[in-house]
Design an enzyme around this catalytic site. Structure first.
Site, short mmCIF file in Angstrom:
data_model
loop_
_atom_site.label_atom_id
_atom_site.label_comp_id
_atom_site.label_asym_id
_atom_site.label_seq_id
_atom_site.Cartn_x
_atom_site.Cartn_y
_atom_site.Cartn_z
N GLU A 127 64.04 61.90 49.05
CA GLU A 127 65.02 60.96 49.63
C GLU A 127 66.38 61.50 49.85
O GLU A 127 67.07 61.13 50.85
CB GLU A 127 65.12 59.75 48.65
CG GLU A 127 63.91 59.10 48.28
CD GLU A 127 63.58 58.39 49.57
OE1 GLU A 127 64.36 57.55 50.32
OE2 GLU A 127 62.35 58.07 49.98
N SER A 182 35.89 11.18 10.92
CA SER A 182 35.94 11.24 9.44
C SER A 182 37.19 12.35 9.06
O SER A 182 37.37 12.39 7.83
CB SER A 182 34.68 11.75 8.72
OG SER A 182 33.65 10.52 8.77
#
Length: 784
Positions: free
Chosen positions: A64, A462
Site C-alpha cells: 500500500e 401441581s
C-alpha cells in the site's frame, strides 16, 4: 496557494483523531468472560500499535505505501504518475494515495471522486502528519479500514476469514489480509478465491522485493492454497435466548443507533459450563421424548449424478440393485445441499450414501460415518400422540441412497433424529443472589425467537402446590395435619353442568391424609380443601411476594391445582425463595455493562440475605417473605417428593439435599419439574407451543424430570451437599402416622415429624394392639 487559502479554514482538527470513537459491535459475555454473541453491522476489534504484528506492517506497507515512514503525508511521485495516467488514458488506474491520505478519507471525507475532494484529502493528510505520529496514523488505519464480510479492521478480518487473531496468522494468511484493502468486497478469499490468491502473491512478491522476507519464505508462502473461509462471530457459548434478552435491554436503554455501534460489552450472570450442560440436557431430553412417539420425517433426496465413474472407497461402490453414480460429481452436490441446512443444536444433516443390512453409511459434508441399525430401529411411523406403526425390520425399510436425514451423536453412538415438534424451557438460578446461571428458551432459536422462559404463560399444575401448602403452614397447619382426601363437589354456574368435581390424577381417593403425604403424593383434593380453609384471596396475598408480583393469580379454588398461568422464570424465582430460606430475590441476568474503553457503565447491586441487618453501600437487603420455620417445614416436605414421592427417580443423582415438585396439567398439556438445593434452583417445562396433549404417559416426573436430572447432574458436580439448617423454635415429635397425633408409648409404627414448638399435638393417639388370641384392645392414651 489560492486553493489552500480557500480550503484550509474548512479542514477539521486532526487532533480530534486521537479521540475518535470507532464503531464497534455490541458483545455479550458469560460471567467468566466467554463470548455468547455479538450484534452490529460492523465487526471490529480495535488494536493498539504495539499489538499489530511487525510482519503485518511489512506486508501492508509493501503493498500500500512502502515509503510511509519516509514521506510527510503525500507521495508526490505517486500522485504525478496517477495524474499522467488519467490524462493519457482518461481512466483512473492507480490512486497515488498514501496511508495517511486514506486515513483522511476514511475518517473525514466521502468516497466522491472529484479533484476538489482529492485536494482536500491531500491538505488534510498534511495536517494529520503534523498532528500525529506515524504509529498513531497506522493504528487508525488498521482499525478503520473495511476488509469485506462486515469486517472493519485487521483483527476482525483475521477472525472472519481464519477464525484466529491477527497475531496467530502465518505469512501467507497475513499477506492475504494485507492485500484486501484494494478490493475488499470483490476480491476477498471467500467471494473470489482466485483474485484474492493473485493479490496475496503480489503482496508476497513486494515483500521479497523490499527484502522483508527471504526467497525461501516467499516460495513456501506463495505455494500455499487459500485456506480462508467465512467464520461467523467466534462465539464460545451457545446461548441465543440470553443474547437476545441482552440485546433488547441495550436497545431499550441506549437506543438502536448506539446499541450496535458503541462497543458495549455486557457481562451476564450466566455460568458457561452450566449453560452448555443446560443446552445438552434440554435438546437430548426432547429428542428422547420425540423418539418415543415415532418418526414423522418425510423422505427428501439430494441430487445424484448418474454415471459409471467410481473413484471412492470400495465400500461406496453401488450394490447390484443400485444404478452407478459419478461420485466425484455427486459428492460436491451433496456437500452443497448439506451446507445449505442450518445446524440445529445437537442434530446435524447428512445424506445416505449406501444402505446395508447392518445400517447405513452417511455423508456429513466432511466425512463418511456409519449409522447402525440400532440407531434407527426406533423409527416406527408416528400415527398419533399415543400410537405408532410398525418398527422397521431392516435398514432398507426406512432409508435409501440419496435420502437427506438428521442424526445425533451421543457419545460413541449415532442415532437417527428429527427436529422435535415438542418444545421446552429450562432456567437455572442461584437462589442466594438471583443470578441466572443458565437459560434455554427452546430447542433452538433458529426457527422461532419466542423465549419460553420469559414469554410462555403456562399453567404450572401441581408445581404450584408448594406455595399453597406454604400458605397453609403459615396459617396454623402442620405437616401432620389430617385432611380428608375424598370426593367433593363445588357449585359453579360458569360450568356447563353448574358444578365442579375435581379428582386426583390417578382417580383414587385416600381418605384422611397427613399434609406431608398429600404433598409428596400430589393429591389434588387435599390441596383444594386446604385452599378452601385458608381462602384463595388470603393465599394469594401470602404467595404473591415470592416472585409472582406480575402473575395473574386467580382467587379461585382451582388455584390449588396450578391453573393460574405463570412463566418458567416466575416459577423459578418463587422456588428460589423456598431454597434460600424465605427471602424474595428477583432473578437477574445483566451483571455489568462496559463501554468500548472498558469503563463501567452499569453494575448490578448485590443482595444480602439476613434478618434485620444493614446493607453495605452499593448492595441491598432482600426482604424476608417467609418465616424461617415455615420455610424449613415446606423444604423438608419437598425433600420427601424426591425421597418417596412423584420425583423419586431423582434419587439416582445420589444427593440427599434435593427437593422439588412435579407438575402436570389437565390432559397432560404441560409437564413441569422445579427442584433445588441451597445453591441452585432449576425449573423445566415441556409442552407444545399450541397447547395439546403430550400423550397418556407424559407427566412431570416422566417428561420434565429427566431433563432436570441430566442438567443438575452436571451443574452440581463439585458442589458440596448442604442440608437445611433447623431454625430455633422447630422441634421433633413421634407421631401416629394415621391420626397425626402424638404416638402412644411403644407404638411400633410411630414416625418422627417436625413441628413449630407451639404446634406440637397435645393429644396422643389411641392405638389398637393385637393380643395374640385374635382380639384387639385399645392402648392407653398418654397426654404430654
Amino acid at each position: 496557494m489560492g486553493a489552500y487559502l480557500y480550503l484550509a479554514p474548512t479542514l477539521p482538527d486532526a487532533q480530534a483523531l486521537r479521540e475518535v470513537d470507532l464503531q464497534t459491535p455490541l458483545r455479550v459475555y458469560t460471567a467468566d468472560g466467554k463470548l455468547i454473541s455479538e450484534f452490529g453491522e460492523k465487526r471490529r476489534t480495535p488494536l493498539t500499535y504495539s499489538q499489530i504484528p511487525p510482519r503485518f506492517i511489512d506486508a501492508l506497507l509493501a503493498s500500500e505505501d512502502d515509503a510511509f515512514f519516509e514521506h510527510y503525508g503525500i507521495d508526490v511521485k505517486g500522485l504525478l504518475r496517477a495524474s499522467l495516467e488519467l490524462i493519457r488514458t482518461g481512466r483512473k488506474k492507480s490512486g497515488g494515495s498514501t496511508i495517511t491520505m486514506q486515513v483522511a478519507k476514511n475518517y473525514y471525507l466521502s468516497s466522491e471522486k472529484s479533484f476538489g475532494r482529492k485536494f482536500t484529502e491531500i491538505l488534510l493528510a498534511l495536517k494529520i502528519e503534523q498532528a500525529l505520529t506515524k504509529e498513531e496514523i497506522l493504528e487508525l488505519y488498521v482499525n478503520k479500514i473495511y476488509l469485506g464480510k462486515r469486517a472493519y479492521g485487521i483483527e476482525a478480518a483475521a477472525q472472519v476469514y481464519y477464525g484466529k487473531s491477527i497475531q496467530e496468522l502465518n505469512l501467507a494468511q497475513t499477506a492475504m489480509i494485507a492485500g484486501l484493502p484494494q478490493a475488499p468486497s470483490a476480491a476477498n478469499p471467500v467471494n473470489s478465491p482466485q483474485r484474492a490468491l493473485e493479490r496475496r502473491n503480489y503482496v508476497l512478491s513486494r515483500m521479497l522485493e523490499l527484502k522483508k522476507i527471504t526467497e525461501a519464505e516467499y516460495r513456501q508462502a506463495s505455494a500455499e492454497p487459500v485456506t480462508a473461509r467465512y467464520h461467523g462471530a467466534n462465539t464460545e457459548v451457545s446461548a441465543p435466548y440470553v443474547a437476545e434478552m441482552v440485546r433488547q435491554y441495550i436497545v431499550a436503554t441506549y437506543g438502536e443507533d448506539k446499541a450496535y455501534t458503541q462497543g458495549f460489552r455486557v457481562f451476564t450472570s450466566i455460568d458457561s459450563t452450566r449453560q452448555l450442560s443446560a443446552n445438552l440436557a434440554l435438546q437430548r431430553g426432547l429428542l428422547d421424548y420425540d423418539r418415543a412417539h415415532g418418526y414423522r420425517q418425510k423422505p427428501a433426496f439430494a441430487p445424484m449424478i448418474k454415471g459409471t465413474q467410481v473413484s471412492r472407497e470400495e465400500w461406496l461402490q453401488p450394490g447390484k440393485d443400485e444404478a452407478p453414480l459419478d461420485w466425484d460429481a455427486t459428492l460436491p452436490q451433496w456437500h452443497d445441499a448439506i451446507a445449505a441446512t442450518e445446524p440445529d443444536g445437537v442434530i446435524a444433516t447428512a445424506i445416505v450414501s449406501r444402505v446395508t443390512d447392518k445400517g447405513a453409511w452417511i455423508y456429513t459434508g466432511e466425512q463418511f460415518l456409519f449409522l447402525p441399525y440400532e440407531g434407527l430401529s426406533w423409527a416406527a411411523p408416528f400415527l398419533n400422540i399415543n400410537a405408532m406403526g410398525k418398527r422397521p425390520a431392516h435398514t432398507s425399510d426406512l432409508l435409501s441412497r440419496g435420502q437427506k436425514i438428521m442424526f445425533e451423536r451421543r457419545g460413541e453412538h449415532l442415532l437417527l433424529a428429527q427436529k422435535p415438534a415438542v418444545e421446552s424451557a429450562l432456567v437455572s438460578v442461584d437462589p442466594q443472589t438471583g443470578g441466572i446461571q443458565a437459560l434455554v428458551g427452546g430447542f433452538t432459536q433458529a426457527d422461532n425467537q419466542f423465549n419460553r422462559v420469559t414469554q410462555a404463560q403456562r399453567q404450572p399444575g401441581s408445581a404450584f402446590k408448594p406455595f399453597v401448602y406454604s400458605a397453609a403452614l403459615a396459617n396454623g397447619f402442620t405437616p401432620a395435619t389430617i385432611i380428608n382426601d375424598a370426593p367433593v363437589v363445588y357449585e359453579d354456574a360458569s360450568l356447563e353442568d353448574g358444578s365442579w368435581r375435581p379428582e386426583n390424577y390417578n382417580g383414587k381417593f385416600n381418605g384422611p391424609t397427613r399434609l406431608r403425604q398429600a404433598l409428596y403424593r400430589s393429591q389434588n383434593l387435599v390441596s383444594i380443601r386446604i385452599l378452601s380453609q385458608i381462602t384463595p384471596r388470603k393465599a394469594i396475598e401470602y404467595i404473591r411476594p415470592f416472585g409472582f408480583q406480575n402473575a395473574n393469580l386467580q382467587a379461585e379454588l382451582s388455584l390449588a391445582l396450578g391453573t393460574s398461568a405463570v412463566t418458567p422464570l416466575q416459577l423459578a424465582g418463587a422456588y428460589g425463595t423456598l431454597a434460600n430460606g424465605g427471602f424474595a430475590v428477583e432473578p437477574w441476568l445483566i451483571d455489568r455493562i462496559e463501554d468500548s474503553n472498558g469503563s463501567e457503565l452499569v453494575q448490578h447491586s448485590p443482595v444480602i440475605l439476613c434478618d434485620g441487618c444493614t446493607a453495605p453501600e452499593g448492595s441491598k437487603v432482600a426482604p424476608r417473605v417467609m418465616d424461617a420455620r415455615t420455610n424449613f417445614l415446606i423444604v423438608d416436605m419437598l425433600q420427601d417428593v424426591v425421597k418417596r414421592g412423584t420425583a423419586v427417580k431423582a434419587k439416582e443423582l445420589g444427593r440427599t439435599d434435593l427437593a422439588g415438585k412435579t407438575g402436570t396439567t389437565n390432559d397432560q398439556k404441560d409437564a413441569w419439574f422445579s427442584g433445588f438445593n441451597r445453591n441452585l434452583v432449576t425449573t423445566v417445562w415441556v409442552g407444545f407451543d399450541t397447547p395439546s396433549t403430550l400423550g397418556k404417559a407424559a407427566f412431570g416426573g416422566t417428561t420434565a424430570l429427566p431433563i432436570w436430572m441430566a442438567y443438575m447432574k452436571e451443574a452440581l458436580k463439585g458442589v458440596p451437599e448442604q442440608e437445611p439448617v433447623m431454625p430455633e423454635g422447630i422441634v421433633t415429635a413421634m407421631i401416629d402416622p394415621t391420626t397425626g397425633l402424638l404416638a402412644a408409648p411403644g407404638q411400633p409404627d410411630a414416625i418422627n415429624e417436625f413441628f413449630r414448638e407451639e404446634d406440637v399435638p397435645k393429644e396422643s393417639a389411641t392405638v389398637r394392639l393385637e393380643t395374640g388370641n385374635g382380639t384387639t384392645v385399645s392402648a392407653p392414651e398418654m397426654l404430654f
